[in-house]
Design an enzyme around this catalytic site. Sequence first.
Site, PDB file in Angstrom:
ATOM      1  N   ARG B 113      85.712  -1.767   0.314  1.00  0.00           N
ATOM      2  CA  ARG B 113      85.773  -0.453   0.976  1.00  0.00           C
ATOM      3  C   ARG B 113      84.538  -0.194   1.844  1.00  0.00           C
ATOM      4  O   ARG B 113      84.628   0.266   2.983  1.00  0.00           O
ATOM      5  CB  ARG B 113      85.896   0.628  -0.105  1.00  0.00           C
ATOM      6  CG  ARG B 113      86.201   2.017   0.380  1.00  0.00           C
ATOM      7  CD  ARG B 113      87.604   2.208   0.899  1.00  0.00           C
ATOM      8  NE  ARG B 113      87.707   1.981   2.316  1.00  0.00           N
ATOM      9  CZ  ARG B 113      88.703   1.336   2.894  1.00  0.00           C
ATOM     10  NH1 ARG B 113      89.703   0.863   2.185  1.00  0.00           N
ATOM     11  NH2 ARG B 113      88.710   1.137   4.180  1.00  0.00           N
ATOM     12  N   LYS B 148      73.261  11.309  19.896  1.00  0.00           N
ATOM     13  CA  LYS B 148      74.282  12.044  19.155  1.00  0.00           C
ATOM     14  C   LYS B 148      75.060  11.077  18.273  1.00  0.00           C
ATOM     15  O   LYS B 148      76.253  10.841  18.458  1.00  0.00           O
ATOM     16  CB  LYS B 148      75.199  12.766  20.148  1.00  0.00           C
ATOM     17  CG  LYS B 148      75.716  14.112  19.675  1.00  0.00           C
ATOM     18  CD  LYS B 148      76.534  14.829  20.747  1.00  0.00           C
ATOM     19  CE  LYS B 148      75.681  15.685  21.653  1.00  0.00           C
ATOM     20  NZ  LYS B 148      76.486  16.480  22.622  1.00  0.00           N
ATOM     21  N   LYS B 180      63.566  18.049  27.539  1.00  0.00           N
ATOM     22  CA  LYS B 180      64.913  18.564  27.680  1.00  0.00           C
ATOM     23  C   LYS B 180      64.854  20.057  27.973  1.00  0.00           C
ATOM     24  O   LYS B 180      63.782  20.672  27.950  1.00  0.00           O
ATOM     25  CB  LYS B 180      65.727  18.269  26.421  1.00  0.00           C
ATOM     26  CG  LYS B 180      65.664  16.777  26.034  1.00  0.00           C
ATOM     27  CD  LYS B 180      66.718  16.401  25.042  1.00  0.00           C
ATOM     28  CE  LYS B 180      68.076  16.309  25.721  1.00  0.00           C
ATOM     29  NZ  LYS B 180      69.115  15.801  24.806  1.00  0.00           N
ATOM     30  N   GLU B 210      65.041  16.167  31.786  1.00  0.00           N
ATOM     31  CA  GLU B 210      66.396  16.680  31.991  1.00  0.00           C
ATOM     32  C   GLU B 210      66.313  17.865  32.953  1.00  0.00           C
ATOM     33  O   GLU B 210      65.531  18.787  32.721  1.00  0.00           O
ATOM     34  CB  GLU B 210      66.980  17.138  30.652  1.00  0.00           C
ATOM     35  CG  GLU B 210      68.399  17.672  30.743  1.00  0.00           C
ATOM     36  CD  GLU B 210      68.888  18.305  29.428  1.00  0.00           C
ATOM     37  OE1 GLU B 210      70.082  18.225  29.141  1.00  0.00           O
ATOM     38  OE2 GLU B 210      68.053  18.882  28.705  1.00  0.00           O
ATOM     39  N   ASP B 231      71.835  16.991  34.485  1.00  0.00           N
ATOM     40  CA  ASP B 231      72.792  17.490  33.505  1.00  0.00           C
ATOM     41  C   ASP B 231      73.836  18.403  34.131  1.00  0.00           C
ATOM     42  O   ASP B 231      73.501  19.413  34.755  1.00  0.00           O
ATOM     43  CB  ASP B 231      72.044  18.246  32.403  1.00  0.00           C
ATOM     44  CG  ASP B 231      72.934  18.519  31.202  1.00  0.00           C
ATOM     45  OD1 ASP B 231      73.635  17.575  30.764  1.00  0.00           O
ATOM     46  OD2 ASP B 231      72.952  19.658  30.721  1.00  0.00           O
TER      47      ASP B 231
END
Lengths: 306, 306, 306, 306, 306, 306
Positions: B113, B148, B180, B210, B231
């Site tokens: 598994r 992410k 960012k 960013e 972005d």
Amino acid sequence: MYWKIDLSIHCFRRLVLDFLTPSLNTLLQGFLDEDFGRGDLTRSALNSCNASAYWVTKQPGIFCGGPLVERLFYLLDPSVKIKVLVPDGTVINSGQKLVLFEGPAASLVGGERTALNLAMRLSGIATFTANLVKNLEGTGAHLADTRKTTPGLRIFEKYAFRCGGGVNHRFGLDDAAMLKENHLSCVESIDLAVFSLRKSLPWPARVIVEVETPEQAETAVRAGVDGLLLDEFPVSSLENLVPHLRQLSLLEGDPQKPSRVVLEASGIDVKNLRAYAKTGIDLISTSAPFTKSPWLDFSMLFDQAG
Amino acid sequence: MYWKIDLSIHCFRRLVLDFLTPSLNTLLQGFLDEDFGRGDLTRSALNSCNASAYWVTKQPGIFCGGPLVERLFYLLDPSVKIKVLVPDGTVINSGQKLVLFEGPAASLVGGERTALNLAMRLSGIATFTANLVKNLEGTGAHLADTRKTTPGLRIFEKYAFRCGGGVNHRFGLDDAAMLKENHLSCVESIDLAVFSLRKSLPWPARVIVEVETPEQAETAVRAGVDGLLLDEFPVSSLENLVPHLRQLSLLEGDPQKPSRVVLEASGIDVKNLRAYAKTGIDLISTSAPFTKSPWLDFSMLFDQAG
Amino acid sequence: MYWKIDLSIHCFRRLVLDFLTPSLNTLLQGFLDEDFGRGDLTRSALNSCNASAYWVTKQPGIFCGGPLVERLFYLLDPSVKIKVLVPDGTVINSGQKLVLFEGPAASLVGGERTALNLAMRLSGIATFTANLVKNLEGTGAHLADTRKTTPGLRIFEKYAFRCGGGVNHRFGLDDAAMLKENHLSCVESIDLAVFSLRKSLPWPARVIVEVETPEQAETAVRAGVDGLLLDEFPVSSLENLVPHLRQLSLLEGDPQKPSRVVLEASGIDVKNLRAYAKTGIDLISTSAPFTKSPWLDFSMLFDQAG
Amino acid sequence: MYWKIDLSIHCFRRLVLDFLTPSLNTLLQGFLDEDFGRGDLTRSALNSCNASAYWVTKQPGIFCGGPLVERLFYLLDPSVKIKVLVPDGTVINSGQKLVLFEGPAASLVGGERTALNLAMRLSGIATFTANLVKNLEGTGAHLADTRKTTPGLRIFEKYAFRCGGGVNHRFGLDDAAMLKENHLSCVESIDLAVFSLRKSLPWPARVIVEVETPEQAETAVRAGVDGLLLDEFPVSSLENLVPHLRQLSLLEGDPQKPSRVVLEASGIDVKNLRAYAKTGIDLISTSAPFTKSPWLDFSMLFDQAG
Amino acid sequence: MYWKIDLSIHCFRRLVLDFLTPSLNTLLQGFLDEDFGRGDLTRSALNSCNASAYWVTKQPGIFCGGPLVERLFYLLDPSVKIKVLVPDGTVINSGQKLVLFEGPAASLVGGERTALNLAMRLSGIATFTANLVKNLEGTGAHLADTRKTTPGLRIFEKYAFRCGGGVNHRFGLDDAAMLKENHLSCVESIDLAVFSLRKSLPWPARVIVEVETPEQAETAVRAGVDGLLLDEFPVSSLENLVPHLRQLSLLEGDPQKPSRVVLEASGIDVKNLRAYAKTGIDLISTSAPFTKSPWLDFSMLFDQAG
Amino acid sequence: MYWKIDLSIHCFRRLVLDFLTPSLNTLLQGFLDEDFGRGDLTRSALNSCNASAYWVTKQPGIFCGGPLVERLFYLLDPSVKIKVLVPDGTVINSGQKLVLFEGPAASLVGGERTALNLAMRLSGIATFTANLVKNLEGTGAHLADTRKTTPGLRIFEKYAFRCGGGVNHRFGLDDAAMLKENHLSCVESIDLAVFSLRKSLPWPARVIVEVETPEQAETAVRAGVDGLLLDEFPVSSLENLVPHLRQLSLLEGDPQKPSRVVLEASGIDVKNLRAYAKTGIDLISTSAPFTKSPWLDFSMLFDQAG
């Protein structure tokens, strides 16, 4: 080059926080455990005595390690009150008080040795580094470190190097690719090796090559490396080679592919530091602050107890 | 740009070894422990049965995870013999056998598994990535990943992304600096923030910003950043902005400071992937292979036991 | 059957505490360490900036992970103040605020990615589960999960499944015995295997058998198993088999040995969920929420900083 | 009841493998580290001496721990050869040889104390358990253990209990729910508490209630619990109560909800074991083998060295 | 001899702090994890109930473990308030309250079993030890422990032995050198082995030799050992041998090398304790408090909840 | 005094095994992990190249660390073949080969830096120590180390000190009790503190006191301490004090309580080493080999690859 900025102010105390990462506690706890083993046998002589104490330096130099000392004692006993009087990266003079402590005497003497060992080692590195960095003043060259650090202490020792005015090189095998002499004996050519690395690397990872001849240096620049480590080149050789390689990197660089390379001299005798710095080189790397620096000598003194 | 090379062949099986680091065992052992808990209660029904078994895929896709499966079973029971039939990064078809196993049945079902869960997740990512990468063919743009990723699996998931033909972005907060949107709300100006970072960073660390407006983009290029994350810009906006920023980066770049910036589009809908790729952008970053891909479905079948 | 109770209210926020076990910190710390590595390189750009921020969802769904977010930030920096606005298991709508944060900007952006990754994954699972559970309304059947979970995240993912309205199956190889197809190829007969398991199991451990034919199902019921996993049976077959097996379990059950068996359908296409549910089956197990669910998309926005 | 089977043969050596989980090494390694600390100071006196040695028992009893001894020495020094002569669960007589060893004398004496401590403790438990189990012969009742085990050794001590002929109860707070006296002081009623538990438990988890009066017992049976722990009831009381509760559980059990409850007596004096067993009770639980058993005494003797 | 001091007052509560070493948390956390596994399944029945509770002893004896109970609950839930009423090493009587608790009921019952198991085991050891120590009153001999301790609990069990009035022997293989019977079969002579050890040991490490004949005892004294373990000598033999060895150690000891040896009897039946003590021996070592003591029986009772 | 033996031969290679304790692997693994981080980025350039390589020293000195190098590479890649040519503690000359390696080039360069860092640091300590030890020849005094060691490396650095001919002092706070200046500020009197320690210490633990005046020294000897650390006494003072204290210790020592004390000078300038040694002192302790020694410089050279 953009990182050629004034480094004289770069070691504020807050900077140490950059590496106060979540796992830092584990490292520091391990240092305490090493000294405590199954427990402090002398502790039972101290009853419930409380004390205030301070650290004083017996030698002049650059202080480094204050926030680590705070964290170490916090891990040992959160009731100990600490006041670090000197920010990391500061010049200190013989006899100057560095840190004040107040709390259970058993905790103060329990953490004393581990904390001093760490701060004295780091301050020794910062002091040694600062002395080398002085030789570079006004040359535009910077002092860079290496991976020749004490096993288990790299993150701390590289921080101390920075507190002494140096610039950090890569922290491990994983944050830049570097083809060193021993790698080159395994690859068909520098070009192919660089090509092969670019294929698999994360894009932010730089590719650096260590070279031992001017020919290798040219090849590497043409292959578009980000950095070149010129190992054990004499000063006289670099005087011509450095401008040549810079020119070459620009020529190679068609408008779509400029590649100003960072030029780094390694394997040099620190006595010749300034001569190398004047060749126009960007970085001079040395492990001497890690392998040759004596510890800076501090004492912990109890000023009262009861 | 030098990293714009043919990636079509870059996922050899040996590449997985890049991250077979010393501490990998700890991660894999943790996965086994999660399933075993205090021990496999069903094990006592199996006596000393030996078996041979194989993995087969129920769906077409890109296989990923073979060397990890080998390592997992080795940690569980070194007597299990494994033969991985398919190198990582290979196209597989429904019904194709992937791995052969032979050994104590209790060990085969004990590790089944955990090993399947890992390989099915990674193969799902590789497959999803490869499908996106197809859209970029011939455009010169590459697909980049993000941070992410599933907590605890980043190193594995980013490897799978690479096996699908993508290029990895930074692996953590520590291998490149990225300002960012949330950072920018805390800094006086992009220039000063970039300047401040260059002061304390290891020299190989890239600085990426960013941006959300063309003006910010210009400012960042002038500040000499290594990478720009554009972005949620519309395609039409990028068509003009990309060549403008390239030009700007060269103009800014006096011969002593060339700074061709890596341009990356983010926050885009994957349906528009090809349109974005045609703007001349270098990278298009997406987390979709991590956040949207279904697992690829494999089975473990026993072909004999006794 | 006693566990056939109303599950519609079962995901209170406090329930998450069931698995806030002592060792949870170790798992969450590992997630932070994965992202921080040797430290956050961008941190030095933030000086001592403080900020307030919030999470907002870009998609409707079921929220899951609030208490974990609190714990993660507490581990990173206890000075961060957090207010979770939405209890786990709650329906959320696009644009709804989920969590409020206040504290050092460096800590907010430091923990942002790890916390979002965890909560977005878990909320994706809860949402996907809830959508499946809707199909079972009024049928008396419940949705059960499997061990097909992301390595390292089982305890979290199974919690999310429960927040979506599902019922958890066993958590590992150690909290129930299950004879699966691969086990059966190693045992003489189902009877003997069940007998052998009963001999060595802790008494509270249930014995479950996976079967593929009606004959195997009958044998297993006669052997007195606690649960039966009917794998890949067509709906039409179950319509007769389910009442037959129930009857059989009662007949077998002399007054001294009643053994109403829990009947579970597995290996089904979720499109047929409701048809299966109407066969009178107790549980329908699926791993789809783990292997097929996209993450729910949240953003962290800074509303002020200074 | 199906688990009322002949347990006389259930402690085969292979059974220990049930709990030779991946993380077992960590536990055993910790035991070695506890004794070695910073290293064996006496080791340097042994030069490169090789030796053969054996374990012998000074007392009769039930042996337990053989496979653990093998694993411990393997972790310490894989070059040590071990032959366990006696399967776990076997009756041994004074003077009987148990295990043979051959290898570096430094390794044999280095692991000696830790291995003996573990096996002597476990064999003591197995022996004590077996003596209690004898009293139950022919009664249909079984001896069950409790969670009153030495911290850190539960998995080992419960295995030893099984080797002595006992049946294990739950291994921790996580593999069955048990409402004990202290829980009941916090809940509105037994019914509601059982109802509340069923809502959130994994379906295979049993619900057990500890009761102190016949009224509580009735309530719990009506609430459909899986097990009932009758705490400190006199024999005379159980003689009537046991058949009454059995009957009640069947009456309560409409054909759709049969719920034969497992009845367990606790808090009894072991002198009355047989009297309790004759009441028709299923289980009698005791922690005496963990809290009262002396270790079985073994010696390690070197028969030759050189 | 200087360590022949009045031990009657030596177990103050503060002494436990001697071993509250930094790594103690890891051990205690491991004990909690063992019981909690994947989480407390019964917890959800308790809602947000708060409770106050206390520990009471059902038997008279010596209490031990208070500070560990405090630390355990602190690790589990810092909001639990604890008041230990009885210092470690204190005589307690049946029915006496030992510890008061107040806090979330879920935390109180969650830590109950682990904390009781530890304190009951340690109090059992302290009580058993104290009963043996009574036999030595007025003889000048002291009771010493051995390394025959439960794996994983040595530091705790040796502390309990001290709380019962005993003197600790070495804690592991690393804090004194001891040549035991099995070592001697590998060395040329006692003299050479002692000589060889002195060469490599840290200077504070004592050298102790286990002997089985008067001749070996003489040789060892002449070799200048620090301690002599006289194994299984009859009382009658020791009556002559003890003064003889003392005399010999002084004769051997020229003014430059006095070496009063510590004489320890081992392998004795505790029934003869006083007879051995009267031979003038310094120490009588026994592992009986570790291998033969029953746990002291405590209960945790809730006095109110709501 | 018995430990005043010829130390010139005491650093055999086998001695290193004294501290090859079970947990050593954890320390060494941590060193590898520090360098590898998320994996060796340069590795993919090496394909499946195999190589042979060797270590050579660029400086004369004392070699130390061979068995650790073997273990490090074994942990990294068991297929690497290593032959250590020089036993630890051996004099080596510039240009001498030290270790031979053969195996995958990726493994050789992967472990190179970590292994060199460890061995160069340890050899630097051994060399520095040996140079100090030469000054003591023929004086009867020995060089002892301190706890002023690099955090995390104590066990290794103290081993290196021994390989250089020194004698180890205590390894941590737990293997001897030492009342230092800071302790004394918390105790009523030296007598009472020593008395209080004897009450709670394991009997093999020595009690040592640091003194700063002749009066303190006398008091400590009369209190029956095992060792006396005479801190920063001038040579002239020790010339009288040493014989006086020896005499005192014998006078104090009635036949029942002889207590020849070990006299240790600390806080001295190493330039005066021989003068101190001639005072009749037993030990001179110094941390200079840890705090002042430069690393010994080794290179790893590939002699062939393919």
